[in-house]
Every structure is written in C-alpha cells, then in structure tokens.
Write a protein that holds these residues in place. Sequence first.
Motif, PDB file in Angstrom:
ATOM      1  N   TYR A  36       2.321   4.961   3.893  1.00  0.00           N
ATOM      2  CA  TYR A  36       2.326   6.419   3.812  1.00  0.00           C
ATOM      3  C   TYR A  36       3.591   7.035   3.215  1.00  0.00           C
ATOM      4  O   TYR A  36       3.619   8.229   2.940  1.00  0.00           O
ATOM      5  CB  TYR A  36       2.123   7.017   5.215  1.00  0.00           C
ATOM      6  N   LYS A  40      -0.078   9.919   7.557  1.00  0.00           N
ATOM      7  CA  LYS A  40      -0.674  10.909   6.643  1.00  0.00           C
ATOM      8  C   LYS A  40      -1.940  10.293   6.062  1.00  0.00           C
ATOM      9  O   LYS A  40      -1.907   9.628   5.035  1.00  0.00           O
ATOM     10  CB  LYS A  40       0.296  11.282   5.517  1.00  0.00           C
ATOM     11  N   ARG A  94      -2.767  10.289   2.332  1.00  0.00           N
ATOM     12  CA  ARG A  94      -1.830   9.710   1.367  1.00  0.00           C
ATOM     13  C   ARG A  94      -1.555   8.263   1.753  1.00  0.00           C
ATOM     14  O   ARG A  94      -0.672   7.958   2.528  1.00  0.00           O
ATOM     15  CB  ARG A  94      -0.527  10.510   1.362  1.00  0.00           C
ATOM     16  N   LYS A 133      -0.657   4.647   0.095  1.00  0.00           N
ATOM     17  CA  LYS A 133      -0.207   3.974  -1.115  1.00  0.00           C
ATOM     18  C   LYS A 133      -1.054   2.750  -1.397  1.00  0.00           C
ATOM     19  O   LYS A 133      -1.584   2.099  -0.498  1.00  0.00           O
ATOM     20  CB  LYS A 133       1.262   3.556  -0.981  1.00  0.00           C
TER      21      LYS A 133
END
Length: 596
Positions: free
Chosen positions: A566, A589, A592, A594
């Motif tokens: 995140y 999050k 979001r 990665k």
Amino acid sequence: MSRLIRLVGDVYYSMSLRTKLIISYLLLIVLPVGLLVYFSYMNIHKTVLQQSGLAYLEAIKQAEKNIGYGTETAKAIGDQAQNSYDIQRILKTVSQRELTLSEEIDFFMLLNKNILNYEMIDNIVTVHYFMNGNARFVSSNPNIRNIELLALEPSLRPMLSGNVHEGWFGASDFTQMSFARSDELIYVREIRDLGTLSKTLGYLMLEINSRFVWNIIRDIRLPEGSVIAVTSSNGQLIESEYTANLDKGLFEAVQTEVAGEPSKGIARIKRGLMDYYVVYSAIPSLGWTVHLIMGEEQLGANSAWMTRFLFGLAAVICLLAMTSALIISGTITKRLKRLVRLIRHAEKGSLKTEDNVRGNDEYAQLQRAFNRMSVEIKQLIEEVYQAKISKQDTEMKLLYAQIHPHFLYNTLDIIHWSALRIDAKDIAEVTQSLAKFLRHSLNGGKDHIRLSEELDGVERYMYIINFRYKGSIRLTMEVEAETDEEVMPKMILQPLVENAVVHGIRPKPQRSGDIVIRAWREGDDLLLQVADDGAGMDSERLATVLERYSEGYGVKNVHQRIQAYYGEDCGLSFESAPGQGCRVTARLKPGRIKEH
C-alpha cells in the motif's frame, strides 16, 4: 509567450541530430552574413544617395550657367535701350509735352524700327515700351503702352517703387496683362534719364520664348518618376510641361522644407510611408529656383547593381554554407547512425559490436562503451538463462512438495474422525481447527483474502490457543458493517493476535486476559486494530518494536508487507504503557495496491 517557447522547444527536440547541426551551422554563418550584407547595403545606399544628390546639384549649376548665357541677350538689349539717344529723346519728349504730328511720325518710325530689330534676335518674341504722357501717341502702337498698366501687376510694384531696376518673370506672375503667353519669359528693365540717372523715363519689356530655358533644364537627366518644379522670385510655381504630374501637396511640403534654407542644397521629406528627396538651386540670372523632386528609389537607382551584387554574394555564401553543413553533419551523424542500427539490433536480441573503432572522440568513447555493455548483457543473459533453468528446477520441486500439505490434511482428518469415534470431542475440535487454520494460512498459494476469511482464521487460531490455556483468553470482535468483504493481504491479524498472546497476556501471573479486534473505515482507509489488556511495554521497547526480527510472520514482517502493498504512508502503529496493555493499529488503503 511561454506557449510559443514550449512549441518551439517541442519542434526542436523532435528534430534529428543532423537537422539540428545544419540549422545551428547555418545560423552561425547566414545570420552574420545577412547582418553584414544589410549594413553594407545601408552604408552604400546612403553614400549613393549623397553622391547622386551632389551630382544633380552640379547639373543644376551647369544649367544655371547655360541659362545665364541665354539671358545675356535680353540684358544686352536692355543696356542698348538704356543708352540709346533716340530712346532717351522719345521718352523724355513724350513725358514732357504734346507731340507735333511730324514728331509723332518720326518717333513712331524710330521705335518701330527699334522694336523690329530686337524681335529679329533669337528667342525674342515681342518688345514693349512703357512710358508716361501723350495718350494718343502711346495708343498708336500695340507695342507702346502706358506705365499705368504696370502698376496693376503686384509683382511689378517693387520695380515701380525704385527698389528693383530689372527683373525676370513668368507669364503666370502677371494677372492683369493678358498679352503674355504661358510659355514665355518676361524681362522688364527700367530706363533712366542718362542726364540725371535719378529719374525713370520708362520701362522696357521683352517677351522671350522660354523654350531655350526648358531645353537646358530638360538636359538634366532624371530617372523615371522624378519631377521638376521651377518657382519664380516670389515663390510662385511656373507652369510648364513638367508640372502636369506634380503632386501639389508634395510641392507645398517641399516649399515648407526649403523655406529659409540656403539658395541650394539637398533636403529629405517624409510623406506618409514614402521618403522623397529634393535637390534645389537658385538661378540668379532669372531669380528662379529649380527643384528636382524624386523618391528615394529614383535617387538611389545607381545603387541597384551594388544591391544585386551584395545579395548575390550572400546567396553564394549561403549556398556554400548549406553544402558544407550537409557534408559536416553527414560526417558526424554517419557513425552515430551505425551505432543506432546496432542498438536497434540489440533491441531485437542481436547483440552485435563494432570491432574497428578508431579515434578517441565522443563517438569512439560511446561506441566502446556500447561494446562493453553488449558483452556484459550477453553475460547477464547467460546468467539469467542459467537462473531460469534453476528456477524451473525449483518449481518442479515445489510441485512435488505440494503433496505434503495434502498428506497432512488427510492425516488431521483421520485424527478428527478417530477422536469422534472414541468420543474425544475436544481433540476432534482442535484437530479440525488446526486443519482449517493451515488451509487458511496456505490459501491455495493466494496472497489476498477477504477480511471475513482473515477473522475466521484468527478464531480458529484462538480456539487452538484456548485449548492450551483452558479458555482463559477471551476474544472479542467489533467489525464495522460492510468491511468484512474488503480484500486484504492474508496473515495480517493472526501475527498481531499471536504477539498479544505471547508478549501481552502470557507474562501476566494468571495468564488470562481479553483481546479485542476492531475494524472500521476512515475515509478511503481501512483500519484494523488488535488491543489487549496484557503486560504492556515501556517507551524504550516500544520505540524498537518494529526493528526486531521474529520467527514466522512477526510484526516487522507484517509492517513491511503492508507498506509493500500500500505504500510508505501505511503500516503498523503501536500504543502501549507498562501494565496498561497494548493497541496495534494497521492502516490499509484497499483502493491502492501496488503490483508485485
């Protein structure tokens, strides 16, 4: 302005290197040459204007001399009339008394002969005598007139007052005497009494064909489009064939410009967008002033060949500069194009090198660096190939290792059913919880699960732990609605719960306590909290909690995995004090994650 600069920058950076070199080279050559040609042209043009103006001024001076020769005849006639005994006697007698008949006839014959003799001279058209008195005699011949007629002309008043003794006039200067034709010059001469030289007896007027004057002026070779304007002593424009196309407004500007200036010179006149030049000079013998009016283009016509030469020279220099720019840029970019081809081959997997690299310039250094890079890439590819083979071997071994979890699940399942057959329900429940916990931990190799699945795994783990601690640790869950479907990395809460059991509750004397798991939203963030009422930590230990390693999924591992998924602004935060338990909050999050 900034937008234009960006546009120019985009165009510049989109150009090829050779185009940039050519443009730079041409700017360094063409711009200085252009400036040199421009300033040379301006200097030469200015010099030509000055020299041409002086040449035309000299031409007017020569015309003045030639006109002076032509006017000498009229002055000679005037001198003869002034010194003639017969003219003196006739003018005196006529002004003093009435003439007898014989005197009238005699005087008429003498004057008629005198007039006829003068009119036979070249360019003399008509001769007039003006005198006082004896009206009958004065009216007997059209060439004999009364002085009173002269007083009607404003231009002759200075002469009648005695301030001027002779003068030259154009026909346009006379408004009352209509006998003068427009193409004639008028010469008027005062005739004085030779006895006293103070008394005016009369006046001689010669009408002269002005053709000889205009012929002389016409010999001044002017460029096409130029205009000649001639003014009399009182500033009146003398009409001629040259004034037909004269711009009256321009002529007025010329008169304003040269008013009060010396009798000759060169003046520049700005009219609108055009520049005009006037070369002017007085003709003392006539009292006239000749104005040659022409545009800057006409006056500087002699600089046209120099202009063509300069621009031709500039064109040749630019052509040579273009040729040399093409040759030099081609030489520079030819080797770079070879390097670009090698790079494109490398993109396709063909790592070729150029063996014969000469020199030590920037290109040679770049080519040698590319050769070294190509060799290193080949070595890396070989290493990666070997690593890939090793990875494939490892993956095969992992495939074989997957047999062991299935064997373990089957074994735990046998223990579970065996415990039920002997009515050992506690053992059966623990065995079943362990099997489910293992399945949750492995999750078929997946990294992400729903929050509800993570909480289910924590419950299975706590069931096993409470089997050991005989139910002394109580687990409570406070989960906000709709958060249980959020997807999150697996094994986030279980290590935190395990940390609460091992480091929080187990050190207590009774080995009992409460663990509360909370889940809620804060904006777009998902917050997960594990709180216990255990032994707690002091500030020194709290400051280093994320720096210690532990076996399995420790809190440091959980913190690093959250940040890996995140970002750095997510992770774990701790709140604790000795004897007051500990609260660990994980900030995630969900929107979001990665890529890994």
